[in-house]
Design a protein around this motif. Sequence first.
Motif, short mmCIF file in Angstrom:
data_model
loop_
_atom_site.label_atom_id
_atom_site.label_comp_id
_atom_site.label_asym_id
_atom_site.label_seq_id
_atom_site.Cartn_x
_atom_site.Cartn_y
_atom_site.Cartn_z
N GLU A 1 -0.94 -0.23 2.38
CA GLU A 1 -1.10 1.16 2.06
C GLU A 1 -1.36 2.15 2.93
O GLU A 1 -0.52 3.49 2.82
CB GLU A 1 -2.50 1.11 1.19
N GLN A 2 -1.70 1.98 4.27
CA GLN A 2 -1.94 2.73 5.15
C GLN A 2 -0.31 3.12 5.81
O GLN A 2 -0.19 4.56 5.83
CB GLN A 2 -2.69 2.39 6.15
N TYR B 1 3.07 10.74 3.84
CA TYR B 1 2.47 12.31 4.55
C TYR B 1 3.32 12.90 5.55
O TYR B 1 3.50 14.02 5.43
CB TYR B 1 1.24 11.83 5.18
N MET C 1 1.15 5.42 3.18
CA MET C 1 0.56 6.76 2.97
C MET C 1 0.81 7.41 4.21
O MET C 1 1.29 8.85 3.99
CB MET C 1 -0.81 6.52 2.96
N ARG D 1 -5.01 13.19 4.42
CA ARG D 1 -4.16 13.26 3.08
C ARG D 1 -4.80 14.57 2.69
O ARG D 1 -4.21 15.28 2.23
CB ARG D 1 -4.54 12.08 2.41
#
Length: 90
Positions: free
Chosen positions: A20-21, A28, A24, A87
């Motif tokens: 997920e990181q 981003y 993400m 985020r």
Amino acid sequence: MTNCGRVRIIISMRHREIAEQVRMWREYRELSQRGLAAAAGVSNALVTKIESGAIGDPRLGTCRKLAAALGVTLVELVDRSPAKRARGKR
């Protein structure tokens, strides 16, 4: 549940968090998987496998390359707290 079962669940959760990181931070930075792979000097397949969780424990060197390509520290890449703050800055 046995201790072994608990360890498996914790490890499985950590693998998902890494996936997920990476995803993400990539989103981003507005990079495709292919773009991140090229910037990090790794294969597109590797990035895909990490994000899907197929490779849940990527090598430290790979994480360093991904972090550098994403413009974040290794800690920021694997720690959920800074990512949540970043985020919000978007």
